[in-house]
Structure formats: structure tokens, C-alpha cells
Design a protein around this motif. Structure first.
Motif, mmCIF file in Angstrom:
data_model
loop_
_atom_site.group_PDB
_atom_site.id
_atom_site.type_symbol
_atom_site.label_atom_id
_atom_site.label_comp_id
_atom_site.label_asym_id
_atom_site.label_seq_id
_atom_site.Cartn_x
_atom_site.Cartn_y
_atom_site.Cartn_z
ATOM 1 N N ILE A 456 0.835 -1.208 0.000
ATOM 2 C CA ILE A 456 0.000 0.000 0.000
ATOM 3 C C ILE A 456 0.869 1.256 0.000
ATOM 4 C CG2 ILE A 456 -1.589 1.349 1.419
ATOM 5 C CD1 ILE A 456 -2.917 -1.283 2.222
ATOM 6 N N ILE A 457 1.937 1.252 0.784
ATOM 7 C CA ILE A 457 2.826 2.420 0.848
ATOM 8 C C ILE A 457 3.399 2.730 -0.533
ATOM 9 C CG2 ILE A 457 5.056 3.229 1.708
ATOM 10 C CD1 ILE A 457 4.411 1.788 4.355
ATOM 11 N N PHE A 458 3.883 1.709 -1.222
ATOM 12 C CA PHE A 458 4.464 1.949 -2.542
ATOM 13 C C PHE A 458 3.400 2.300 -3.580
ATOM 14 C CE2 PHE A 458 8.023 -0.590 -0.705
ATOM 15 C CZ PHE A 458 8.995 0.398 -0.843
ATOM 16 N N THR A 459 2.186 1.805 -3.378
ATOM 17 C CA THR A 459 1.092 2.201 -4.268
ATOM 18 C C THR A 459 0.777 3.680 -4.071
ATOM 19 O OG1 THR A 459 0.151 -0.032 -4.272
ATOM 20 C CG2 THR A 459 -1.311 1.771 -4.915
ATOM 21 N N LYS A 460 0.757 4.121 -2.814
ATOM 22 C CA LYS A 460 0.521 5.544 -2.545
ATOM 23 C C LYS A 460 1.618 6.415 -3.146
ATOM 24 C CE LYS A 460 -2.325 5.527 1.659
ATOM 25 N NZ LYS A 460 -3.288 6.551 1.173
#
Length: 467
Positions: A456-460
Motif C-alpha cells: 500500500i505504501i508503494f502504491t501511494k
């Protein structure tokens, strides 16, 4: 088209998250339906192909394959609509398959238990280094630069990855081997080539695409005859470390997925924000309940081997869904198309159930392909309702974001989470979560949540791994 298929992202995210969860729950302390049907307590937690049935764990891989096929009308179809040549698209599909194959080989060799036994600081740091190195391999660096510089950075990353593979010392005398790869990713690599090509050359004719499947079935059935050219075709492989005809059996899931993707794309193009009728609003909760229910019901019936009860109950549930979908509207028309295809495949799979002894994942049976593909259609209806109608963002957004970055989500556990927990000295406490079923499940939830958070962090950040 600027409308994103959030329900497809959520389905893919659900598949990848539950795939991670199934591999991180404690072994040996949970009930049988929490493992693959053939490796649970009834087989003393050892693989035994004589046990039949499926569990929720046996759905995660076919659901991911189905979502992969459903993405073809968007990835390949959009290129065709822009006028790109089929030859160029075909080359891109083949190149993507080779990149996924490299990914399968690289991650398998970089797992900490492969590079050291017992695992040590070196193996954990090597795993983290491999994770970092894959960013320039698979991510489009968000900095303006020339095409040659971008390609040079990517090529340098691949060369460094190859250097690591060839020079790292492995545990227990193991040496680097092209044949040692992650089987799940290797199957996906084959499907990215053959599934993509199948869609590319039948994009305007789904019946021609479906017509491929009887030929695949014919090879599998005919290969049992010794001395036949069909058996020779089945066993032939110019690159055995990458390709096997055996992997093509998953086209029985990929191709139906591509048809679902066409239905989804058509719905997105024609969708309006007009309010649903009162009749539709009343029926939607029941449709959600029954499409989810038919999945759970079949898992129960097939695992417990109550086959006649499962067949009769499934027919009743499908009849109820069919009645609910009679209302005419843009949403209902879309769901009805998904339902008809899914109901047909599910019933076909149940009629095939007795063939090959019963449904099972390994060695996979025709019943397994058809049942799981049919249930994936039902899951797609349920996620469409959750994501597009009710818009339960707090529930579905994590699934969507993980589904947009599945490669990171898949490797995060073994290349980031566990190495980090070991380096900071916390991993040893996870052994306390292997005492009983509840704690064993909690172990999986904690590790899966951390892996999902990384994705999720890298998607954000919009740092996506793509092949």
C-alpha cells in the motif's frame, strides 16, 4: 477511458492478500479447511493427492489467474484501440513472460532459507538487497530522463541481479539453476504469454477464444496414450526451465477471465451515475449475499464431500440469483452476463466432479478449473457491488491498492517483513503464536498485514512494479 475498474483491483488484491495469508498462518494447529484440502490434518499435514475437495486456500490462485485474464481487455485491448500493431503487442507479451520468468528465478534464489541454513544476518540483508534491486528492474523511475538512460539503468539492474545469482553461495551445497524457480510466478509467466496471445488474436471473437480450450483438453486426454504424437507434444519443451505444456491447463481459467474483463470494460464505457431504481436497491443486498453465499456453500459441500447436497443447494441458490437479476438496468445487465457465464462454468464443474476421482487442486482436475472459474465470476459480481455500488472504501481500498501492486505484495513477506523482523530480533516471538488455532491464525494476520502495508505504501507513492 479514464474510469478505473476498482472491482477488478479488489478481486486481484483479495487473491494476493489471501495467498500471502495462506502461506503465513501457523502450520499444524488450525482446522483442515484453513489449509489446502490435500495437506490438512486428515493427511497429517503432508501432501496426499488421494483426498478430494477444496478450501478457500485453493481458490486464491485461480482467482488471481482469473483477474489476470480479466485485465487483458484493458491492457491489450486498449493498445489495439490505439492502433498498435499486433506484432508489436505480441512481442511485448512474450517479453513480459520472460521478465516474469526472471522474476520467478530471482526471488526463489534470494529467499533467506535458500541462501543460508540456518538463516543469518547475511541472508536477511541479501533478501532486502534483492527487494531494493527489483525497483529499477520493474519500476518506471518517476524522474524525467532520456529513453537510453532509463534503459541503461534497467539493464544495469538486471546485470547486477544476474551477478548476484551466479556468485551468491547457497545453503546445503545448492548451486544456481534456471530450473529452480517460484512455480506460481512461472505459471503466471506462461499465462502472460499464451493467455495474452490467445486474447490478442481473438479480441473481436470470444467464441474463437473459447474454441481453443477443447484442443487443450484433447492434448491432455490424448497424452495418456503411449507412442502418440499428442503425448510427444505434451512432453516437448524447447526451454524446460520455463515452458511446459502442462501449464496451459490454466487457460481454462484465464480465458473465462478475459471474457469477464470484456463485460467489465463494456459496462465501464456505458456506465452512468444515474440513481438505481427502488426495485434494484432492494435486490442488490440479496445479490451480494447469494453470490458470496454460493462460494462459501460450495467450499463447504465439496470439502465435506456432501456432493448431492452441494449440487441441489447450488441449483437453488443460482435460481434465486437468476430471479433477482431479471430487473433491467445497466448494472443488472452487467451482473447478469457475469452470472450466466459463472453459473454455466460452476454447474459444468460440478458435473465433472466425479471425473478423475473428485475435485482437487493438485494434480488439478477439470472440475477444479470450471468450479473455480465459475466462483470467480460470482466473486466479481460481489466485488462490483462492494466497490462500485456501496463504495465501502474503508473495506475495499486496501484490497484495491494491494491489487494494483501485486508483485510487491507477493514478495514482501519473505524479502522484507521476515528479514526485518529477524534483524530487529522480533521474529523469535512469533513462535509463541503457534500454540493453538486462534494464535496461529493471528500470526498469519500480523505478517500479512505488514506485507500488505508495504504494498500500500508503494502504491501511494505510485511506485509500481510492472513487467
Amino acid at each position: 477511458m479514464n474510469k478505473r475498474a476498482f472491482s477488478l483491483d479488489a478481486l486481484r488484491g483479495y487473491a494476493i492478500i489471501t495467498m500471502v495469508l495462506s502461506g503465513t498462518i501457523a502450520s499444524g494447529v488450525l482446522p483442515g479447511w484453513m489449509y489446502h484440502a490435500q495437506v490438512g490434518p486428515r493427511s497429517n499435514f503432508a501432501f496426499d493427492p488421494s483426498f478430494y475437495g477444496i478450501t478457500w486456500v485453493d481458490l486464491v490462485f485461480p482467482f488471481f489467474l482469473f483477474a489476470m485474464g480479466a485485465a487483458f481487455p484493458f491492457s491489450i485491448g486498449n493498445k489495439l484501440e490505439k492502433g498498435e500493431s499486433k506484432l508489436k503487442i505480441a512481442w511485448d507479451c512474450i517479453l513480459r513472460g520472460f521478465r516474469l520468468t526472471f522474476f520467478a528465478i530471482f526471488i526463489q534464489h534470494m529467499y533467506p532459507w535458500v541462501t543460508s541454513s540456518p538463516q543469518d544476518v547475511r541472508s536477511w540483508l541479501l533478501a532486502l538487497s534483492a527487494f531494493v534491486l527489483m525497483f529499477p528492474m520493474f519500476m518506471r523511475i518517476p524522474v524525467k530522463m532520456s529513453k537510453w538512460l532509463r534503459g541503461g539503468i534497467q539493464l544495469s539492474a538486471y546485470m547486477l541481479g544476474v551477478f548476484m545469482l551466479l556468485t551468491v553461495s547457497y545453503a546445503n551445497g545448492r548451486e544456481f539453476s534456471l530450473s529452480y524457480s517460484n512455480i506460481i510466478i512461472l505459471v503466471l509467466a506462461n499465462m502472460s504469454i499464451f493467455g495474452s496471445l490467445a486474447y490478442l488474436f481473438t479480441a473481436n471473437n470470444k467464441w474463437a477464444r473459447i474454441a481453443i480450450l477443447p484442443f487443450i483438453m484433447a492434448v491432455f486426454l490424448g497424452s495418456k496414450t503411449d507412442g502418440s504424437w499428442v503425448k510427444a507434444l505434451m512432453n516437448y519443451s524447447p526451454i524446460p526451465w520455463m515452458y511446459s505444456f502442462y501449464y496451459l491447463k490454466y487457460l481454462f481459467i484465464i480465458i473465462p477471465g478475459s471474457i469477464a474483463g470484456e463485460y467489465l470494460k463494456e459496462w465501464l464505457q456505458n456506465r452512468t451515475e444515474a440513481a438505481s431504481s427502488l426495485e434494484e436497491k432492494r435486490k442488490i443486498p440479496l445479490i451480494l449475499l447469494l453470490t458470496t453465499g454460493v462460494i462459501i456453500f460450495n467450499l463447504y459441500g465439496l470439502y465435506t464431500r456432501q456432493l448431492l447436497l452441494n449440487l441441489c443447494g447450488t441449483v437453488i441458490i443460482l435460481a434465486c440469483i437468476y430471479w433477482l437479476l431479471k430487473t433491467r438496468s445497466n448494472n443488472m445487465d452487467y451482473w447478469r452476463k457475469l452470472f450466466v457465464a459463472g453459473a454455466y462454468l460452476l454447474m459444468l464443474g460440478l458435473f465433472f466432479e466425479a471425473y478423475e476421482g473428485g475435485i482437487r487442486k493438485d494434480d488439478s482436475t477439470y472440475s477444479y478449473y470450471f468450479v473455480t472459474a465459475g466462483l470467480a465470476f460470482m466473486a466479481m459480481i460481489a466485488f462490483s457491488i462492494l466497490c462500485d455500488i456501496y463504495k465501502y472504501r474503508r473495506l475495499t481500498r486496501p484490497l484495491e491498492m494491494a491489487g494494483q501492486n501485486p508483485m510487491i505484495a507477493y514478495v514482501a513477506t519473505n524479502l522484507v517483513v521476515m528479514p526485518m523482523l529477524n534483524l530487529i530480533g522480533v521474529a523469535s516471538y512469533l513462535t509463541y503464536l503457534q500454540q493453538n488455532a486462534w494464535l496461529g491464525f493471528l500470526r498469519g494476520v500480523i505478517i500479512t498485514a505488514l506485507a500488505t502495508l508495504i504494498a500500500i505504501i508503494f502504491t501511494k507513492l505510485k511506485w509500481f512494479w510492472r513487467t
